[in-house]
Design a protein around this motif. Structure first.
Motif, mmCIF file in Angstrom:
data_model
loop_
_atom_site.group_PDB
_atom_site.id
_atom_site.type_symbol
_atom_site.label_atom_id
_atom_site.label_comp_id
_atom_site.label_asym_id
_atom_site.label_seq_id
_atom_site.Cartn_x
_atom_site.Cartn_y
_atom_site.Cartn_z
ATOM 1 N N SER A 119 0.865 -1.196 0.000
ATOM 2 C CA SER A 119 0.000 0.000 0.000
ATOM 3 C C SER A 119 0.893 1.234 0.000
ATOM 4 N N GLY A 120 0.289 2.396 -0.384
ATOM 5 C CA GLY A 120 1.034 3.655 -0.375
ATOM 6 C C GLY A 120 2.008 3.806 -1.509
ATOM 7 N N CYS A 121 1.806 3.049 -2.584
ATOM 8 C CA CYS A 121 2.741 3.094 -3.707
ATOM 9 C C CYS A 121 2.181 3.871 -4.911
ATOM 10 N N GLY A 122 1.134 4.649 -4.678
ATOM 11 C CA GLY A 122 0.571 5.424 -5.762
ATOM 12 C C GLY A 122 -0.072 4.546 -6.818
ATOM 13 N N PHE A 123 0.042 5.014 -8.087
ATOM 14 C CA PHE A 123 -0.595 4.283 -9.191
ATOM 15 C C PHE A 123 0.055 2.925 -9.430
ATOM 16 N N LEU A 124 1.243 2.658 -8.798
ATOM 17 C CA LEU A 124 1.917 1.366 -8.966
ATOM 18 C C LEU A 124 1.532 0.351 -7.890
ATOM 19 N N THR A 125 0.658 0.742 -6.975
ATOM 20 C CA THR A 125 0.346 -0.165 -5.847
ATOM 21 C C THR A 125 -0.170 -1.512 -6.333
ATOM 22 N N GLY A 126 -1.132 -1.507 -7.238
ATOM 23 C CA GLY A 126 -1.695 -2.771 -7.722
ATOM 24 C C GLY A 126 -0.672 -3.605 -8.453
ATOM 25 N N LEU A 127 0.133 -2.944 -9.313
ATOM 26 C CA LEU A 127 1.133 -3.680 -10.085
ATOM 27 C C LEU A 127 2.180 -4.289 -9.168
ATOM 28 N N ILE A 128 2.643 -3.504 -8.194
ATOM 29 C CA ILE A 128 3.684 -4.017 -7.293
ATOM 30 C C ILE A 128 3.157 -5.207 -6.489
ATOM 31 N N SER A 129 1.939 -5.099 -5.988
ATOM 32 C CA SER A 129 1.377 -6.232 -5.232
ATOM 33 C C SER A 129 1.237 -7.459 -6.117
ATOM 34 N N ALA A 130 0.863 -7.253 -7.383
ATOM 35 C CA ALA A 130 0.641 -8.381 -8.277
ATOM 36 C C ALA A 130 1.916 -9.136 -8.593
ATOM 37 N N ILE A 131 3.014 -8.395 -8.743
ATOM 38 C CA ILE A 131 4.241 -9.068 -9.174
ATOM 39 C C ILE A 131 5.175 -9.454 -8.013
ATOM 40 N N THR A 132 4.839 -9.035 -6.789
ATOM 41 C CA THR A 132 5.738 -9.352 -5.675
ATOM 42 C C THR A 132 5.065 -10.127 -4.535
ATOM 43 N N SER A 133 3.822 -9.896 -4.250
ATOM 44 C CA SER A 133 3.184 -10.491 -3.071
ATOM 45 C C SER A 133 2.884 -11.964 -3.308
ATOM 46 N N GLY A 134 2.959 -12.741 -2.187
ATOM 47 C CA GLY A 134 2.646 -14.162 -2.266
ATOM 48 C C GLY A 134 3.559 -15.009 -1.373
ATOM 49 N N PRO A 135 3.234 -16.273 -1.217
ATOM 50 C CA PRO A 135 4.016 -17.165 -0.353
ATOM 51 C C PRO A 135 5.198 -17.775 -1.102
ATOM 52 N N GLY A 136 5.975 -18.621 -0.327
ATOM 53 C CA GLY A 136 7.048 -19.402 -0.942
ATOM 54 C C GLY A 136 8.359 -18.684 -1.116
ATOM 55 N N ASN A 137 8.537 -17.542 -0.502
ATOM 56 C CA ASN A 137 9.812 -16.829 -0.588
ATOM 57 C C ASN A 137 10.816 -17.444 0.405
ATOM 58 N N LYS A 138 12.056 -17.534 0.002
ATOM 59 C CA LYS A 138 13.095 -18.172 0.815
ATOM 60 C C LYS A 138 14.068 -17.118 1.339
ATOM 61 N N LEU A 139 14.517 -17.360 2.579
ATOM 62 C CA LEU A 139 15.508 -16.465 3.175
ATOM 63 C C LEU A 139 16.592 -17.311 3.831
ATOM 64 N N GLU A 140 17.820 -16.855 3.687
ATOM 65 C CA GLU A 140 18.963 -17.540 4.314
ATOM 66 C C GLU A 140 19.978 -16.492 4.752
ATOM 67 N N VAL A 141 20.297 -16.502 6.038
ATOM 68 C CA VAL A 141 21.292 -15.562 6.557
ATOM 69 C C VAL A 141 22.315 -16.326 7.401
ATOM 70 N N THR A 142 23.539 -15.830 7.356
ATOM 71 C CA THR A 142 24.622 -16.413 8.150
ATOM 72 C C THR A 142 25.028 -15.434 9.237
ATOM 73 N N LEU A 143 24.999 -15.930 10.493
ATOM 74 C CA LEU A 143 25.405 -15.119 11.638
ATOM 75 C C LEU A 143 26.838 -15.487 12.019
ATOM 76 N N THR A 144 27.655 -14.475 12.198
ATOM 77 C CA THR A 144 29.038 -14.694 12.622
ATOM 78 C C THR A 144 29.289 -13.878 13.877
ATOM 79 N N LYS A 145 29.676 -14.580 14.946
ATOM 80 C CA LYS A 145 29.879 -13.866 16.211
ATOM 81 C C LYS A 145 31.027 -12.869 16.090
ATOM 82 N N LYS A 146 30.754 -11.669 16.597
ATOM 83 C CA LYS A 146 31.784 -10.635 16.554
ATOM 84 C C LYS A 146 32.793 -10.827 17.679
#
Length: 522
Positions: free
Chosen positions: A495-522
């Motif tokens: 939301s709040g994306c102006g005239f691109l709000t619908g397009l952005i939601s259509a091409i980006t929103s949804g399940p199945g996204n993957k995330l992987e991060v590596t933590l290294t102790k300082k």
């Protein structure tokens, strides 16, 4: 015939007395202290630790197994000395919570197998004295304990097999107070495929091989009953002898089993000297030495020998039953009389409210399913505050803006600048070397470009609600070094994306996204 019947009685009484004396000697030999043979065994165990999970510990067990165990007699109590090598990772975990020493107790399982097809399960209590914890590197924790004495009913081969063990430890700070870990218990399991038999030892028959000839002496009196028949006149000529030996009974109460008949058939007592009855007064002085093993029974009948010759005849049966008493199986008392030491006093789980603060650098990526693109993440930081006792933590994540390249409708080149803002605290647990946490992230699009030209610059274009990102680690996450966290999550609508709000939601929103991060102790 009457004379030979009477003469046979003392012979039988003497044989019974001899057997009783041999049995008493055997009992004394069997009850004597046993020697021991040293043995040693080293095994590897998987032990779970708070926060850091399973660690492999090397455990060395030293003991002395009985080397002269005798059936029917209590063996030497088995003492165990245990030396545990604590790996460097566990040392770092203790250092993380500020531990400078630890103490506690342990309980080790062992199985004693002995003839005939008997098994005794031992729970050996071990004491862990106060042991310094170094700042780094491996160190040794030593403990010791003793198994109770065991009485083996039968001769043969016995074996001792080592099982698993459990430790209850309290890490302490420099001022002697428990650390945030409090008191914890670690149940250690032996790594499969190892030979866990500590050793074997032999249980010898009662009496061993040192007194086989002694039992043969009782048979000699049985071959001598005829000799008294040649001495009938001797007792008649020596009626005064018994009267001159009132003092002798004071030395002869030790042979009450044969004493009553001795005054009438005194010549039979010298089992080795039937032909020297004339030396009779002196032979009784040697006689009491053989049955010195039964001094207690005769003291009750010093006067009876002169008047009651028949009463002692009931005595020989008593000693004949003596040798059988050691054969009882007092192995049952050895069923863990020491097991009540189940460490009820150690669990002083005093955990200070302050947590352990750990800082990590963060770097990773997120694969966006709808865009068929990968968003780089980091480098950023994650500051965690860990309750070492419960494993719960709270964390704050900071990531810089990142750009992602993608194609609209599969052929129009585009890019976006993304900012991930954490909402609330990242709450989770670290248990057994595994992390579970939940992060809520507000996804902002600050810039969108098509063919390199910006078509959106906004401070309000973001998801309608925070994305829920359930972070987990594989087993083996080390809070002292770090590790990898992964998640599968859904991107809410924008939301709040102006005239691109619908397009952005259509091409980006949804399940199945993957995330992987590596933590290294300082």
């Amino acid at each position: 015939m009457r004379f030979s019947w009477k003469s046979r009685k003392p012979a039988y009484g003497l044989a019974a007395a001899t057997v009783a004396g041999v049995a008493a000697t055997v009992a004394l030999v069997g009850a004597g202290p046993t020697q021991a043979a040293p043995v040693s065994l080293t095994l590897n165990y998987n032990c779970p630790f708070p926060l850091i999970g399973d660690q492999v510990l090397s455990v060395k067990i030293d003991t002395n197994l009985p080397d002269n165990a005798v059936a029917g007699a209590a063996s030497t109590p088995i003492t165990f000395d245990v030396d545990v090598t604590v790996p460097e990772t566990a040392t770092e975990g203790l250092a993380l919570v500020g531990a400078t020493s630890l103490d506690g107790s342990a309980k080790a399982a062992a199985t004693l197998k002995y003839p005939v097809d008997k098994t005794l399960n031992l729970n050996l209590p071990l004491t862990i004295p106060s042991t310094p914890v170094p700042p780094s590197g491996a160190f040794h924790v030593k403990s010791s304990g003793k198994a109770p004495a065991v009485t083996f009913p039968s001769p043969g081969t016995a074996s001792v097999t080592v099982g698993n063990f459990s430790t209850t430890m309290t890490p302490r700070t420099a001022d002697g107070q428990p650390t945030d870990l409090g008191t914890f218990t670690s149940d250690c399991v032996a790594v499969p495929g190892q030979n866990q038999q500590l050793g074997t030892f032999e249980i010898k028959p009662a009496g061993g091989t040192t007194t086989p000839t002694t039992p043969t002496t009782p048979t000699t009196p049985t071959t001598e009953p005829t000799t008294p028949t040649t001495e009938p006149t001797t007792p008649t000529t020596e009626p005064t002898t018994p009267t001159t030996e009132p003092t002798t009974p004071t030395t002869e109460p030790t042979t009450p089993t044969t004493e009553p008949t001795t005054p009438t058939t005194e010549p039979t007592t010298p089992t080795t000297e039937p032909t020297t009855p004339t030396t009779e007064p002196t032979t009784p002085t040697t006689e009491p030495t053989t049955p010195t093993t039964d001094p207690t029974t005769p003291t009750t009948e010093p006067t009876t020998p002169t008047t009651e010759p028949t009463t002692p005849t009931t005595e020989p049966t008593t000693p004949t039953t003596e040798p059988t008493t050691p054969t009882t199986e007092p192995t049952t008392p050895t069923t863990e009389p020491t097991t009540p030491t189940t460490e009820p006093t150690t669990p002083t789980t005093t955990t200070p409210p302050t947590g352990v603060e750990v800082q990590y650098s963060v770097k990773g990526k997120s694969v966006l399913k709808q865009l068929h693109a990968t968003l780089p993440l980091g480098p950023g930081t994650l500051d965690a505050k860990l309750d070492a006792a419960s494993g719960k933590f709270g964390a704050q994540l900071k990531l810089p803006k990142s750009s992602v390249d993608f194609r609209v409708f599969g052929f129009i080149p585009a890019s976006a600048t993304v900012r991930l803002d954490q909402v609330g605290s990242i709450d989770g647990t670290l248990t057994g070397g595994a992390v579970k946490a939940n992060a809520k992230v507000d996804i902002h699009l600050t810039t969108v470009r098509v063919f390199g030209f910006p078509i959106l610059c906004s401070t309000s274009c973001h998801t309608t609600k925070p994305a829920d990102i359930p972070l987990v680690s594989a087993p083996g996450f080390d809070p002292l070094k770090g590790g990898t966290l992964t998640a599968t999550y859904a991107i809410p609508r924008f939301s709040g994306c102006g005239f691109l709000t619908g397009l952005i939601s259509a091409i980006t929103s949804g399940p199945g996204n993957k995330l992987e991060v590596t933590l290294t102790k300082k």
